[in-house]
Design a protein around this motif. Structure first.
Motif, short mmCIF file in Angstrom:
data_model
loop_
_atom_site.label_atom_id
_atom_site.label_comp_id
_atom_site.label_asym_id
_atom_site.label_seq_id
_atom_site.Cartn_x
_atom_site.Cartn_y
_atom_site.Cartn_z
N ALA A 115 0.81 -1.22 0.00
CA ALA A 115 0.00 0.00 0.00
C ALA A 115 0.84 1.27 0.00
N GLN A 116 2.17 1.15 0.09
CA GLN A 116 3.02 2.33 0.13
C GLN A 116 3.05 3.02 -1.23
N LYS A 117 3.28 4.31 -1.20
CA LYS A 117 3.34 5.10 -2.42
C LYS A 117 4.51 4.66 -3.29
N GLY A 118 4.23 4.43 -4.56
CA GLY A 118 5.28 4.03 -5.50
C GLY A 118 5.45 2.54 -5.62
N VAL A 119 4.70 1.73 -4.84
CA VAL A 119 4.81 0.27 -4.89
C VAL A 119 3.74 -0.28 -5.83
N SER A 120 4.17 -1.04 -6.80
CA SER A 120 3.24 -1.65 -7.75
C SER A 120 2.69 -2.97 -7.24
N ALA A 121 3.56 -3.79 -6.63
CA ALA A 121 3.13 -5.09 -6.11
C ALA A 121 4.11 -5.53 -5.03
N ALA A 122 3.61 -6.37 -4.12
CA ALA A 122 4.45 -6.92 -3.05
C ALA A 122 3.95 -8.31 -2.70
N VAL A 123 4.85 -9.27 -2.59
CA VAL A 123 4.51 -10.63 -2.19
C VAL A 123 5.49 -11.10 -1.14
N GLY A 124 5.04 -12.00 -0.28
CA GLY A 124 5.89 -12.54 0.77
C GLY A 124 6.39 -13.93 0.44
N ALA A 125 7.51 -14.28 1.02
CA ALA A 125 8.09 -15.62 0.85
C ALA A 125 8.78 -16.01 2.14
N LEU A 126 8.85 -17.30 2.39
CA LEU A 126 9.50 -17.82 3.59
C LEU A 126 10.59 -18.79 3.17
N THR A 127 11.82 -18.48 3.54
CA THR A 127 12.95 -19.33 3.17
C THR A 127 13.34 -20.21 4.36
N ILE A 185 9.97 -9.94 1.87
CA ILE A 185 8.90 -9.35 1.08
C ILE A 185 9.52 -8.82 -0.20
N TYR A 186 9.06 -9.31 -1.33
CA TYR A 186 9.57 -8.87 -2.62
C TYR A 186 8.69 -7.75 -3.15
N VAL A 187 9.34 -6.65 -3.58
CA VAL A 187 8.61 -5.43 -3.93
C VAL A 187 8.91 -5.03 -5.37
N LYS A 188 7.88 -4.65 -6.10
CA LYS A 188 8.02 -4.12 -7.44
C LYS A 188 7.55 -2.67 -7.44
N ALA A 189 8.41 -1.76 -7.92
CA ALA A 189 8.07 -0.34 -7.94
C ALA A 189 7.29 0.00 -9.20
N THR A 190 6.45 1.03 -9.11
CA THR A 190 5.69 1.48 -10.29
C THR A 190 6.60 2.13 -11.32
N ASP A 191 7.69 2.74 -10.87
CA ASP A 191 8.63 3.41 -11.76
C ASP A 191 10.04 3.02 -11.35
#
Length: 491
Positions: A113-125, A279-285
């Motif tokens: 939900a943060q500004k500039g974030v396009s998508a975020a997913v979690g993973a457990l290693t 948490i893997y994050v993809k930015a909008t720009d």
């Protein structure tokens, strides 16, 4: 008239024109080579980051491992039940989380939900250490010695003729195998981000969106080969049986993850319900990654945000050394050679003008204005520059092709990639062992030297610039000549 005169003069002064063109060509060829090698370094570094860290994203959010509590054990421990049988097989799995402290799954939504974030997913290693083998119980044997000896008996006394020594254990022992491998729990509803995003399924299929808690697995090609797994094979982790539905091959090099599971299954194995390690994050720009990083760190305290640029700074080995040479030493060397080439071209053009005093003086006496004489000199220099640019592009392309054909091998090393082992399984407490040890990953990359259209355009621009500089200097010299200079040069 201009074209005819230009062609005649260049034909008459082939050697001088060739010297000027070759000087410019060497400088331009060096610029092309350095730019192409530098581009190859960037590509190699991208491969390193994607291969060693599995980053198909712009950044990751983690939490550093806290210091262990006083009195807590840091080493791995395995408990086996004792039995009375003489030979018993034992097997146990120890599951630890990797990558620092675990985060609440709710943070994935907050980060997204943060500004500039396009998508975020979690993973457990997770790190799974499997120990299996068998104990063999030894047998106690007593030895009897012969001879006469007096022995105090019971009431009334008595004598004995032999004695029994202390019993000794003979035989017995243990034979165990230890197998350690990595497991990643992924969000099967969004597989475009995270550890599996940098691999492709080469056999079988990937997870379906409905398999959020299914007992299925995708294994890496290298791990499947070592364990002789294929689609349909089964294996167990802590008593839970999983079926292999796909084999994943990384897009480059080797994968650092051996087994991929649905996130909920990994959380159950690691005793980390509703927890993630990364948490893997993809930015909008892509140009605003730094700003997004700052926003996440500001709004979600206690987390560590790592971008590809941050990881790039940790790369060492011959790849880092070559990259530094290409970007620093190579850049300044190219600039120095270009300056020298431009100066040599300008001086040679000026010198050639000085030897043409009689010619230019006569032309002015015939009525040529200074601007026409200057245009003639600049035109000749521009042609020399374009010839030099063509030769430079050819030499640069040949050098880049040679580097690509040879494909020198470079090694890249990244330091610690994982934090503490985190929380173990039931009864495990604070885990240690392989899950907690920092690992240093090494990757070998073949260097390529791609030449882009931008580099070619830069070479053409340098050729024109060199011609203009040389022509401007020679034209200025020619414009100052007078018809009287031609008369004085007649012996």
């Amino acid at each position: 008239m201009f074209g005819i005169y230009l062609k005649r003069e260049l034909s008459r002064r082939k050697k001088a024109a060739l010297v000027i063109a070759m000087g410019l060509a060497l400088g331009i060829a060096l610029v092309i080579t350095v730019n192409s090698v530098s581009a190859g370094m960037n590509q190699a570094q991208d491969k390193v980051l994607k291969s060693l860290y599995g980053l198909g994203t712009d950044m990751t959010v983690t939490k550093a491992q806290s210091a262990p509590k006083a009195g807590s054990t840091q080493g791995p421990s395995f408990k086996f039940g004792a039995t009375s049988s003489s030979s018993t097989s034992q097997s146990t799995d120890r599951v630890n989380t990797q990558g620092g402290q675990v985060l609440a799954s709710s943070l994935v939504t907050k980060v997204g939900a943060q500004k500039g974030v396009s998508a975020a997913v979690g993973a457990l290693t997770l790190n799974v250490t499997k120990v299996d083998g068998s104990f063999t119980q030894g047998k106690a044997k007593s030895s009897t010695t012969s001879g006469s000896s007096q022995q105090q008996g019971g009431p009334g006394g008595g004598t004995g003729t032999g004695s029994t020594g202390q019993p000794q254990v003979q035989g017995g022992g243990a034979n165990f195998n230890v197998n350690s491998y990595s497991v990643a729990g992924i969000d099967v509803t969004d597989q475009t981000l995270g550890p599996l995003s940098t691999s492709k399924i080469t056999s079988g299929k990937t997870f379906a969106t409905a398999q959020t808690n299914a007992k299925v697995a995708v294994v890496s090609a290298s791990y499947a080969k070592s364990k002789k797994y294929k689609v349909g094979s089964t294996f167990s982790i802590s008593g839970t049986k999983f079926t292999v539905i796909g084999i994943a091959t990384p897009n480059s090099s080797e994968s650092t993850v051996d087994v991929y599971l649905p996130l909920k299954q990994a959380q159950t194995l690691g005793d980390s319900k509703d927890k993630v390690s990364t948490i893997y994050v993809k930015a909008t720009d892509s140009k605003q990654i730094s700003a997004v990083k700052t926003t996440i760190q500001k709004n979600i305290s206690g987390t560590t945000v790592t971008t590809s640029a941050d990881l790039a700074s940790t790369v060492s080995g011959s790849l880092s050394t070559a990259s530094n040479l290409a970007t620093s030493v190579g850049k300044w060397l190219s600039i120095a050679v270009l300056i020298a080439a431009f100066l040599v071209a300008a001086l040679l053009t000026s010198s050639a003008v000085s030897r043409r005093v009689r010619e230019f003086g006569t032309l002015k006496a015939l009525g040529w204005p200074s601007r026409k004489v200057t245009r003639q000199v600049v035109g000749e220099s521009m042609v020399n520059g374009l010839i030099g640019g063509g030769l430079g592009i050819a030499l640069g392309l040949a050098a880049a092709y040679t580097v690509t054909a040879i494909s020198p091998k470079l090694t890249a090393q990244l330091g610690s990639t994982g934090g503490g082992g985190g929380q173990g399984g039931p009864g495990g407490g604070q885990g240690g062992g392989p899950g907690q040890q920092a690992t240093q990953n090494t990757l070998e990359i073949a260097l390529n030297a791609p030449v882009s259209l931008t580099t070619i355009a830069l070479a053409v621009g340098l050729a024109v610039t060199g011609g203009l500089i040389a022509g401007a200097m020679g034209g200025w010299r020619a414009s100052r000549m007078r018809p009287a200079d031609a008369l004085r040069s007649v012996s």
